[in-house]
Design an enzyme around this catalytic site. Structure first.
Site, short mmCIF file in Angstrom:
data_model
loop_
_atom_site.label_atom_id
_atom_site.label_comp_id
_atom_site.label_asym_id
_atom_site.label_seq_id
_atom_site.Cartn_x
_atom_site.Cartn_y
_atom_site.Cartn_z
N LYS A 188 23.82 -40.62 81.28
CA LYS A 188 24.88 -40.48 82.30
C LYS A 188 26.07 -41.37 81.93
O LYS A 188 26.34 -41.55 80.74
CB LYS A 188 24.31 -40.76 83.70
CG LYS A 188 23.09 -39.86 83.97
CD LYS A 188 22.66 -39.80 85.40
CE LYS A 188 21.45 -38.85 85.54
NZ LYS A 188 20.98 -38.70 86.90
N GLU B 169 24.80 -33.16 89.00
CA GLU B 169 25.96 -34.03 89.27
C GLU B 169 27.25 -33.33 88.86
O GLU B 169 28.29 -33.52 89.49
CB GLU B 169 25.79 -35.37 88.53
CG GLU B 169 24.73 -36.24 89.22
CD GLU B 169 23.93 -37.14 88.31
OE1 GLU B 169 24.37 -37.40 87.17
OE2 GLU B 169 22.84 -37.59 88.72
N SER C 151 13.58 -38.83 88.77
CA SER C 151 12.79 -40.06 88.91
C SER C 151 11.53 -40.08 88.05
O SER C 151 10.50 -40.61 88.48
CB SER C 151 12.44 -40.31 90.39
OG SER C 151 13.63 -40.46 91.15
#
Ligand code: G3H
Length: 255
Positions: free
Chosen positions: A12, A98, A214
């Site tokens: 990211k 995202e 996660s």
């Protein structure tokens, strides 16, 4: 038999170039004994070329986190598939939630990007997944099917051989809430069934479908042991070489 497991790390918007080179080098050293698991690291655009210098032709593959579908032109701030390829990368993440949530990506733009990636010899890791609201409204399958049909519209079975799908329930990303192995397996199985309907049984059977949301050393084994989960797209836990390499070693033992 288990399909080849592909563990990808999505960094990211983290790491300056010197930090990125350091992390890539640590991952390289800690995974030298890995022979079966495919490892992909996806640093920010700025660090692609420097990280390639570090990993070189090792078994670690390099990927970008996004791309634009045009070849070149007046598109300030955008990066083409050819530019990514020129850094040494051979993967690109497309349609991450995202990107969909903050940058207005749609199934249509995802489709354009997937086509441009394939034309330029990049393997797309295409992300799909439902929000919490959609899961609670019992429309997970409907949403994921729409995303899959949209992303892969007009593609041939031959092209699909180069594609990876990443199922990432949006409610599990960066929240510490993981889908249970059973919840994830159910959606993975449904995705595989849909891909079989669209592109035939060979594609359905062989497609690598990663789980993301996660993933960490503590839950990797139970997720990766599921019959239709063939890898992980790791966010937070890939920013530390220890936890990322631990996940990779767990994957390695399962094959
Ligand atoms: O691309 C990776 C995913 O968004 C998962 O991120 P996370 O592992 O931090 O939840």
């Amino acid at each position: 038999m288990k399909r080849q497991i592909v563990i990808a790390g999505n960094w990211k918007m983290h790491k300056t170039n010197s930090e990125a080179m350091q992390l890539a080098n640590q991952v390289r050293i800690k995974t030298m004994d890995i022979t079966k698991t495919q490892i992909v690291i996806c640093p920010p655009f700025t660090a692609l070329a420097p990280v390639y210098e570090v990993i070189g032709d090792s078994r670690i593959h390099l990927g970008a986190q996004n791309m634009f579908w045009e070849k070149e032109g007046a598109f300030t701030g955008e990066i083409s598939a050819g530019m990514i390829k020129s850094t040494g990368a051979d993967y690109v993440i497309i349609g991450h939630s995202e990107r969909r949530q903050y940058f207005g990506e749609s199934d249509e733009t995802v489709n354009k990007k997937v086509k441009a990636a394939l034309e330029n010899g990049l393997k797309p890791i295409v992300c799909v997944g439902e929000t919490l609201e959609e899961r609670e409204a019992n429309i997970t399958l409907k949403v994921v099917s729409r995303q899959i049909r949209g992303a892969f519209a007009d593609l041939s079975a031959e092209q699909m051989k180069k594609v990876i799908v990443a199922y990432e329930p949006v409610w599990a990303i960066g929240t510490g809430k993981t889908a249970t192995p059973e919840q994830a397996q159910q959606v993975h199985q449904e995705i595989r069934q849909l891909l079989t309907e669209m592109f035939g049984s060979e594609i359905g059977e062989k497609m690598v479908i990663q789980y993301g949301g996660s993933v960490k050393p503590a839950n990797a084994e139970s997720l990766l042991s599921q019959p239709d989960i063939d890898g992980a797209l790791v966010g937070g836990a890939c920013l530390k070489a220890d936890s990322f390499s631990e996940i990779i070693h767990i994957a390695e033992k399962l094959q």
